[in-house]
Design a protein around this motif. Structure first.
Motif, mmCIF file in Angstrom:
data_model
loop_
_atom_site.group_PDB
_atom_site.id
_atom_site.type_symbol
_atom_site.label_atom_id
_atom_site.label_comp_id
_atom_site.label_asym_id
_atom_site.label_seq_id
_atom_site.Cartn_x
_atom_site.Cartn_y
_atom_site.Cartn_z
ATOM 1 N N GLU A 101 51.486 -8.326 -10.574
ATOM 2 C CA GLU A 101 50.261 -7.538 -10.576
ATOM 3 C C GLU A 101 49.284 -8.113 -9.555
ATOM 4 N N ARG B 200 44.065 0.895 -8.134
ATOM 5 C CA ARG B 200 44.796 -0.105 -8.926
ATOM 6 C C ARG B 200 46.194 0.427 -9.294
ATOM 7 N N SER C 21 50.019 -0.769 -8.035
ATOM 8 C CA SER C 21 51.101 -1.094 -8.966
ATOM 9 C C SER C 21 52.341 -0.267 -8.647
ATOM 10 N N GLU D 179 53.862 -7.968 -15.350
ATOM 11 C CA GLU D 179 52.805 -6.982 -15.636
ATOM 12 C C GLU D 179 52.690 -5.995 -14.487
ATOM 13 N N TYR E 102 52.470 -2.868 -14.170
ATOM 14 C CA TYR E 102 51.911 -1.521 -14.224
ATOM 15 C C TYR E 102 50.453 -1.462 -14.636
ATOM 16 N N LEU E 103 49.691 -2.438 -14.233
ATOM 17 C CA LEU E 103 48.251 -2.374 -14.480
ATOM 18 C C LEU E 103 47.682 -1.138 -13.775
#
Lengths: 292, 231
Positions: free
Chosen positions: A82, A131, A135, A154, A156-157
Motif C-alpha cells: 500500500e 488512492r 491501489s 494491504e 486495496y486501500l
C-alpha cells in the motif's frame, strides 16, 4: 524445496522487537493469509523476505538462498504494498512498461485487461491518481507479474467493494491457471476467508498461529448452553472467550471436536457452531492480550 | 548486463522530463543572454562571456539526486537489487555525460561558425574552458556533469540511508573540516603554494583529470553506502 523457510527470525529496531523468533515455511502453489493487528510485524516480515531489510538474527531462505541483494531469488518475487512510492515523473504507462521489463513472467495482455477492468488512465501521472487507483495499479502489477512468490500487503486501500471483488475474482482465476505462492496481508479477513488456504497469524512480533484454514475452522468453535454443561464441556479445551447472560453462557473454544464430542455436546444441550475465520483470529489475538 | 539495461530504463522511461528540463532551462538562458547581449553590445565592449551554461549542469545534478531519492525506493519495491540499481544509475550518468558533452561540442562549433550567434556571444566557448582539441573539448564539457552528478548522487544516497539528520550532520562535518583546512592554510601562509600548484597544473588535469577522480571517488562511496540502504 520450500519457497520460503524462516527459522528463529528476529528483527529488532533499537528498543522495539518487530519480529520475535519466528519460524515457518511457505510452500509452492498455495494462497497464504498473513494476518495480525497493526504493528504485529507483518510488513517487517515481508520486507525481510523480499530483501528490503536484514534480520537481526535467525535464518531465512528464499528459494533456497539468502534473499538480501540476491538478484536470482528476488526476480521470482513481487511485493505489492500500500505504501509503494512512485517517482513524480512516472505516468501509469511508464510503470507498466517498466514492470514488463523487470518481471520475467510478465503477461502484458493480462496487464492491459486489468488496466481496462479498473479503468486506469494510462496517460495520467501516477502521483495524481486517487488512492483507489494507485491501489488498482499495484494490484495490476502484482497479478500480471505472475511471480512465483507474490506478496500483497494491504493492497486495496481506497478500492471500493466492486473493485475488491474484481481483484479476488481475477486472482483466483489466474491462480488456478498459473499456480504460484500468494501471500495476502489484510485486515479484511472475512473477505479473503474463502481465498486463503493457510493462515499465519502474527501478534506483537510472535507467530501465534500457523494452520490450514480448514483445520482452523474445525478447531475453533462457539459453544452456547447452560453454564454447568458448558463449563463441563470446556474442561481440557482452551477457552478463548467467555460471555455469560443469566444462566446461559457462550464460550469460544479451541481444541479438537470429533463426532463423539459433537454428540456429547448435543446431549448436554450445547449448541456447537464453527466461528468465522475473522472471529477466530480476533479471539486468538484478544486471548493473548488478557494472558499478560 | 541485460538486467542492468532493464533497470536503467527506470531512469530513462520518463525521458521527456529528464531531457526537457535541463536543456529547456539552458535554452531559455541562451535566449535571454542573446537578447541582453544584442541590446548592450555597444555598451560593454569585450565583455561577451556568460555563465548561462552552468544552468544545464545544475539542473542535471538536481535530476540525478532526485533520481536516487525517488527511483531507488521504487526500484527496491520492484525486486531490483541495490547493486544492479546503482550500476544502472552509473551507466545512465556516464552515457548521459558523454552525449551531453558531444551535444555541447556541436553547439560550440555552431557558436564558432556563426561568430557567437551574430553578436560575438561566448555562451559555449567560454574562456579557459574553450580548448582547441575536439576530443578534449568533449571531455571538458562531459566531466563536470560526472563531477556534479556523482557528488549529488552520493548526497542523495546518504539521505536515503541516514535521513535528513544524517545528511545535514555530514554536511556540517564537511564544512568544519574544510573550514579548518582553510584556516590551517591561512595560518601557515600556504595559499601562495596552493595557487602555484594550481597554476602549474595542465589545463587537461584541472578541467578533466582531477574532477574525474573526485567523481569516481564519489561514485564508489555511493556504491558502498547504498548496499546497506533501505527504502
Amino acid at each position: 524445496m520450500s519457497v520460503v523457510a524462516a527459522n528463529g527470525l528476529t528483527k529488532r529496531y533499537r528498543d522495539v522487537t518487530a519480529l520475535d523468533n519466528v519460524s515457518f515455511t511457505l510452500e509452492e502453489n498455495a494462497i497464504y493469509g498473513l494476518l495480525g493487528r497493526n504493528g504485529a510485524g507483518k510488513t517487517t516480515l515481508m520486507q525481510l523476505i523480499t530483501g528490503q531489510t536484514s534480520a537481526t538474527s535467525g535464518s531465512l531462505e528464499l528459494f533456497g538462498e539468502h534473499p538480501y541483494e540476491n538478484e536470482r531469488a528476488l526476480m521470482k518475487v513481487v511485493f505489492i504494498k500500500e505504501s509503494q512510492k512512485y517517482p513524480t515523473a512516472y505516468k501509469v504507462k511508464h510503470v507498466l512498461s517498466l514492470a514488463r521489463h523487470l518481471f520475467p513472467n510478465w503477461d502484458d495482455d493480462f496487464a492491459q485487461s486489468l488496466v481496462d477492468d479498473f479503468n486506469l488512465p494510462r496517460g495520467r501521472d501516477v502521483r495524481k491518481l486517487s488512492r483507489g487507483m494507485t491501489s488498482a495499479l499495484g494490484v495490476t502489477i502484482g497479478l500480471a507479474a505472475r511471480a512465483p512468490l507474490t506478496f500483497f500487503d494491504e493492497p486495496y486501500l481506497g478500492l471500493d467493494a466492486v473493485a475488491r471483488q474484481l481483484f479476488y475474482d481475477r486472482l483466483l482465476a489466474d491462480y488456478s491457471e498459473h499456480p504460484r505462492t500468494v501471500v495476502l496481508s489484510t485486515h479484511l479477513i472475512d473477505e479473503v476467508a474463502d481465498l486463503i488456504e493457510h493462515v499465519l497469524l502474527l501478534d506483537r512480533g510472535k507467530l501465534v498461529l500457523d494452520a490450514d484454514t480448514d483445520e482452523l475452522r474445525g478447531e475453533v468453535m462457539d459453544a452456547t448452553g447452560p453454564v454447568e454443561a458448558v463449563d463441563d464441556f470446556s474442561t481440557g479445551r482452551e477457552v478463548l472467550h467467555r460471555e455469560q447472560l443469566g444462566g446461559v453462557v457462550r464460550v469460544t473454544l479451541r481444541g479438537s471436536f470429533d463426532n463423539a464430542e459433537r454428540m456429547r455436546a448435543k446431549k448436554l444441550a450445547i449448541d456447537l457452531e464453527p466461528v468465522s475465520l475473522q472471529q477466530a483470529v480476533v479471539r486468538l489475538t484478544m486471548e493473548r492480550k488478557t494472558d499478560r | 548486463m541485460n538486467r542492468i539495461l532493464d533497470v536503467a530504463r527506470l531512469h530513462t522511461v520518463a525521458w521527456v522530463n529528464q531531457l526537457l528540463w535541463p536543456w529547456g532551462i539552458m535554452a531559455a538562458s541562451l535566449v535571454v543572454n542573446i537578447l541582453i547581449f544584442a541590446s548592450i553590445d555597444e555598451a560593454a565592449p569585450g565583455k561577451t562571456s556568460t555563465g548561462g551554461l552552468s544552468s544545464l549542469y545544475i539542473v542535471s545534478a538536481i535530476v540525478a539526486g532526485v533520481s536516487i531519492s525517488q527511483v531507488f525506493p521504487f526500484a527496491l519495491g520492484m525486486g531490483v537489487t541495490r547493486r544492479t540499481f546503482y550500476l544502472a544509475t552509473v551507466l545512465v550518468n556516464l552515457v548521459q555525460a558523454l552525449v551531453y558533452g558531444v551535444l555541447l561540442y556541436l553547439l560550440n562549433l555552431i557558436e564558432g561558425g556563426t561568430n557567437g550567434f551574430g553578436i560575438g556571444l561566448h555562451f559555449f566557448r567560454i574562456p579557459y574552458i574553450d580548448v582547441s582539441n575536439g576530443l578534449l573539448q568533449i571531455l571538458v564539457y562531459a566531466v563536470p556533469f560526472l563531477f556534479l552528478n556523482f557528488l549529488c548522487i552520493f548526497a542523495a544516497v546518504w539521505y536515503v540511508r541516514f535521513g535528513t539528520n544524517g545528511l545535514f550532520a555530514t554536511a556540517a562535518v564537511t564544512i568544519v573540516v574544510f573550514g579548518l583546512l582553510g584556516a590551517l592554510i591561512t595560518w601557515q601562509g600556504w595559499w601562495g603554494d596552493v595557487w602555484h600548484w594550481l597554476s602549474t597544473q595542465h589545463q587537461a588535469s584541472l578541467l578533466v583529470g582531477w574532477p574525474a577522480l573526485v567523481a569516481a571517488l564519489a561514485a564508489l562511496g555511493g556504491m558502498a553506502a547504498i548496499r546497506r540502504a533501505n527504502a
